[in-house]
Design an enzyme around this catalytic site. Structure first.
Site, PDB file in Angstrom:
ATOM      1  N   SER B 147       0.836  -1.192   0.000  1.00 45.25           N
ATOM      2  CA  SER B 147       0.000   0.000   0.000  1.00 45.25           C
ATOM      3  C   SER B 147       0.871   1.242   0.000  1.00 45.25           C
ATOM      4  O   SER B 147       1.973   1.235   0.556  1.00 45.25           O
ATOM      5  CB  SER B 147      -0.870  -0.003   1.257  1.00 45.25           C
ATOM      6  OG  SER B 147      -1.448   1.272   1.454  1.00 45.25           O
ATOM      7  N   TYR B 161      -1.032  -0.260  10.290  1.00 46.17           N
ATOM      8  CA  TYR B 161      -1.198  -0.848   8.943  1.00 46.17           C
ATOM      9  C   TYR B 161      -0.048  -0.387   8.042  1.00 46.17           C
ATOM     10  O   TYR B 161       0.570  -1.194   7.337  1.00 46.17           O
ATOM     11  CB  TYR B 161      -2.538  -0.418   8.368  1.00 46.17           C
ATOM     12  CG  TYR B 161      -2.786  -0.812   6.932  1.00 46.17           C
ATOM     13  CD1 TYR B 161      -3.150  -2.112   6.593  1.00 46.17           C
ATOM     14  CD2 TYR B 161      -2.679   0.137   5.900  1.00 46.17           C
ATOM     15  CE1 TYR B 161      -3.398  -2.465   5.269  1.00 46.17           C
ATOM     16  CE2 TYR B 161      -2.928  -0.215   4.583  1.00 46.17           C
ATOM     17  CZ  TYR B 161      -3.286  -1.513   4.271  1.00 46.17           C
ATOM     18  OH  TYR B 161      -3.525  -1.848   2.965  1.00 46.17           O
TER      19      TYR B 161
END
Lengths: 248, 252
Positions: B147, B161
């Site tokens: 990501s 995350y």
């Protein structure tokens, strides 16, 4: 109507492989060259042999007048520009900075950075939806040298490609909402005559085994990445550079 | 059954979102597909049906990718039912909750790291055992779904995350170099904000609309667009690409 792409330095090496692969994928291609008209002509004939239109066009990308004239000629002969591959680049003579001439540094920056910026500027003027264009893609051919730094080889070349990466990021953000994607491909050690021009014709073979993948890239390996980024499949990729370095 | 298989690909977290889109596109490109899921069997079976409709073989395989025993059983099932894998897409991932670090529970952080990092490492380990030419394998490709958060850090949203995806990028680099001479490429695809239910779960569609405004391209990504990047990296066209992560973030 096929999309039209201009490949600078398209007569040889990565540029020639890219021009041919673009044709294979259905694009019409303008093949820019600086001096080797024979090589550019050969690429054009191969493309025409695939049933696509092609144009060999002389121009020194470091010269503004040449760039402007080249862009106009491409549009006049092939139609509206969809893609630009900023591929033309030089390293100058391989060596340490303390032995490099000012001319080497100047010409490397002029072609690799100023030339790429001028070509991109002219392309944006034609592609941007803000200027009535239909959008498009600019692919900047960079190098893994940007993060390796290339000590004892060509620090100035690494610096020039670092500038190209910054341009991919900045220009990509600048025109993201005008239908234009700007992406980079950081090529690894590739088997082209770029190395001969730098004074080490055997560089790709000599260093190839040291690359994690165990070999130097062939121009077609790099062309695949460029052509994918140019394609609609890569429509969410912009303002970023893909490393195609075999682990380098 | 159509032409010869392009290979066997295991996709973790493939019942939904980017994983499901990747499974469908993989089938279209000629791969047989193992569709891993953790709880939504119906969704996984639907994806399997779509792969089969494209003329390829598929199985749904239940496994919690955060658990070693589950992973070992999953790989054994794929070996048995589809044959030796040529591709792994480490796609399963969560951010669990949104919020600031000062408010996060240890369980949230642990769950995210167990799945996104430990799970990806264990799946990669099992894949390398099967693919490495050093162990008699035929080579292959591992794609890690990362990501843009890895470089943005995601303050006030999910720093844990972002941290897990930065760890995944380090795996792409390190493992890629470790197995480069063994016929295996390891590549990453840093996804942008994508319209999947990972966001719906975290705050509804309003959250996606809000995030779209921050994206330079002016919109969030569709799962298909992420799948295109993953499948290109898996293909032979990307044969000189390894130990690196492609950013498909719309400028983010």
């Amino acid at each position: 109507m096929p999309k039209v792409v201009l490949v600078t330095g398209g007569g040889r090496g990565i540029g020639a492989a890219t021009a041919k692969l673009l044709a294979k994928r259905g694009y019409d291609v303008a093949v820019n060259y600086q001096s080797n008209i024979t090589a550019a002509g050969k690429v054009v004939r191969e493309i025409e042999g695939m049933g696509r239109r092609a144009l060999a066009i002389q121009g020194d990308v470091a010269k503004e007048a040449h760039v402007v004239r080249m862009m106009s000629a491409v549009e006049e002969r092939l139609g509206p520009l969809y893609g630009l591959v900023n591929n033309a680049g030089i390293t100058g003579r391989i060596g340490r900075l303390d032995d490099a001439s000012a001319e080497t540094l100047q010409s490397t920056m002029d072609i690799n950075v100023v030339g790429a910026l001028l070509c991109a500027r002219e392309a944006v003027k034609r592609m941007s939806t803000k200027h009535g264009g239909a959008g498009g893609v600019i692919v900047n051919v960079s190098s893994v040298a940007t993060t390796l730094g290339s000590p004892n080889t060509y620090v100035w070349y690494a610096a020039s490609k670092g500038a190209v990466d910054a341009m991919t990021l900045g220009l990509g953000l600048e025109v993201a909402k005008e239908g234009i994607r700007v992406v980079g491909v950081a090529a690894g050690l590739t088997d082209t005559d770029l190395h001969a021009a730098g004074g080490e014709p055997n560089r790709a073979r000599a260093i190839g085994p040291q690359v994690p993948l165990g070999r130097a890239a062939q121009p077609a390996d790099i062309a695949e990445a460029i052509v994918w980024l140019m394609s609609d499949d890569a429509r969410y990729c912009t303002a970023t550079t893909l490393r195609v370095g075999g682990g380098r | 059954m159509s032409a010869k298989s392009a290979g066997v690909v295991l996709i973790t977290g493939a019942s939904r979102g980017i994983g499901a889109a990747t499974a469908r596109l993989a089938a279209k490109r000629g791969y047989d597909v193992a569709v891993n899921y953790v709880s939504n069997e119906a969704a996984a079976k639907k994806v399997v049906g779509e792969v089969e409709a494209a003329g390829r073989r598929a199985i749904a395989v239940k496994a919690d990718v955060a658990r070693e025993a589950d992973i070992l059983a999953m790989f054994a099932a794929v070996d048995e039912k589809l044959g030796r894998i040529t591709g792994l897409v480490n796609n399963a991932g969560i951010f669990a909750k949104t919020g600031r670090v000062e408010d996060v529970a240890a369980e949230t952080v642990k769950a995210v790291l167990d799945l996104n990092v430990l799970g990806a490492l264990l799946c990669a380990r099992e894949a390398v055992k099967r693919m490495s030419t050093k162990r008699g394998g035929m080579g292959g490709v591992i794609v890690n779904v990362s990501s843009g958060a890895a470089t943005r850090g995601s303050p006030n949203s999910y720093v844990w995350y972002a941290a897990s995806k930065a760890a995944l990028d380090a795996i792409t680099l390190g493992l890629g170099l470790e197995v480069a001479g063994e016929g295996i490429r390891v590549v990453g695809m840093a996804a942008g904000v994508t319209e999947t239910d990972i966001h719906t779960a975290a705050g509804g569609t309003g959250r996606l609309a809000q995030m779209a405004k921050m994206v330079p391209l002016g919109r969030v990504a569709q799962p298909d667009e992420m799948a295109e990047a993953i499948l290109w990296l898996m293909s032979d066209a990307a044969r000189y690409v390894t130990a690196t992560t492609l950013r498909a973030g719309g400028g983010l």
